[in-house]
Enzyme design. Structure first.
Site, mmCIF file in Angstrom:
data_model
loop_
_atom_site.group_PDB
_atom_site.id
_atom_site.type_symbol
_atom_site.label_atom_id
_atom_site.label_comp_id
_atom_site.label_asym_id
_atom_site.label_seq_id
_atom_site.Cartn_x
_atom_site.Cartn_y
_atom_site.Cartn_z
ATOM 1 N N CYS A 264 0.810 -1.226 0.000
ATOM 2 C CA CYS A 264 0.000 0.000 0.000
ATOM 3 C C CYS A 264 0.838 1.268 0.000
ATOM 4 C CB CYS A 264 -0.983 -0.012 1.166
ATOM 5 S SG CYS A 264 -0.243 0.204 2.797
ATOM 6 N N ARG A 292 -7.092 3.677 -5.382
ATOM 7 C CA ARG A 292 -7.642 4.372 -4.225
ATOM 8 C C ARG A 292 -8.707 5.382 -4.684
ATOM 9 N NH1 ARG A 292 -4.696 4.761 0.555
ATOM 10 N NH2 ARG A 292 -6.495 6.014 1.262
#
Length: 315
Positions: A264, A292
């Site tokens: 991430c 995202r």
């Protein structure tokens, strides 16, 4: 009833599927939803360092026709200068949605209790649910249907990302393996909750010490920084404890031949993951970072346009 997205199991399996499908649609057609036209304002608050969260929410809110209002958490003094409840009452009258990236999970829960508008967890010490929507969208893109795939999370099993993989992965019907050294295993409450969800979806959960066992035949390999925000003073001890959990080419050879690698970010090459893996052909990390935006647009739209005709949130 106002719905919020504070932790991964706030969405039932059917609802999670709806949000992911909407995210895929919005990625194909970025301006097909104008759910924030007006423009409606989304208050975004960042108490922790941020790049992807701030950039993706700002871009996504604008694409939905809205106004991203940045609230400086250090100036607002939320919970210090003013109570969380009072801030929630104020922002709820100025904004249509509140996004908060902060420390305590209890803080976003209190914000949601008083805001009167949807509150989205942009990250807490306990969960990282928007990241998981992006991650699951990325897995769908590269591997197809989610149920039945095996995910190996390697590293800090006590992290917010591990907690979210357990809950969101189980909700999606994945087989989730978490490999972490003793003292850094996931808390039983999250393992138990994931197994409870798995009773509905067919997911399984395993907390392991051996990273090789976790990667055996895995379709997806996930890692994250070993030194999360707020744990910098533990850096030396953590680097020693996690030395055998670095994602290397040798470790990746145990996964499925077409396995994908996720992180991430921010990533520290040569620590939790080798550069040749992070930057190699199995990495989907930049897709993950882009997603995202699409996933967050989907959850905002889903929350403010009302709950679709699926079953209620997981209990």
């Amino acid at each position: 009833m106002t719905r919020h997205f504070l932790r991964d199991d706030d969405l039932s399996p059917a609802e999670q599927g709806e949000v992911l499908e909407l995210a895929a649609t919005l990625k194909r057609a970025p301006y097909s939803s104008r759910s924030l036209a007006g423009p409606r304002t989304v208050a975004t608050i960042y108490d922790k360092p941020t790049l992807r969260t701030q950039a993706s929410f700002a871009a996504g809110i604008a694409e939905l026709g809205g106004n991203p209002m940045l609230v400086d958490g250090s100036l607002a003094g939320i919970g210090k200068r003013e109570s969380v409840a009072d801030v929630a009452r104020v922002l709820g009258r100025q904004a249509s949605v509140i996004v908060w990236r902060t420390f305590a999970q209890s803080a976003v829960e209190e914000m949601a209790a008083y805001a009167g508008v949807p509150v989205v967890n942009g990250l807490t010490d306990e969960f990282h649910p928007c990241q998981l929507l992006a991650d699951l969208l990325t897995v769908r893109e590269h591997k197809g249907a989610l149920p039945g795939l095996t995910v190996a999370f390697v590293g800090d099993g006590g992290s917010n990302l591990s907690n979210s993989w357990l809950l969101a992965g189980a909700t999606a019907g994945l087989h989730v393996r978490v490999a972490a050294p003793e003292g850094h295993q996931p808390e039983e409450q999250y393992v138990d909750r994931a197994r409870e969800i798995g009773g509905q979806t067919g997911a399984t959960v395993a907390a392991l010490a051996d990273p090789k066992a976790a990667l055996d035949g895995a379709d997806v390999v996930v890692t994250d920084t070993w030194v999360s925000m707020g744990k910098e003073e533990e850096a030396a001890a953590r680097l020693a404890a996690f030395a055998d959990y670095r994602v290397t080419t040798d470790l990746m050879s145990l996964a499925a031949r077409d396995a994908i690698v996720m992180h991430c970010l921010p990533a520290y090459r040569g620590k939790e993951i080798d550069a040749e893996v992070l930057d190699g052909p199995q990495s989907v990390i930049w897709d993950e970072a882009e997603n995202r935006r699409h996933a967050q647009k989907a959850i905002i739209t889903w929350l403010i346009e009302g709950v679709p005709r699926s079953s209620g949130a997981a209990s």
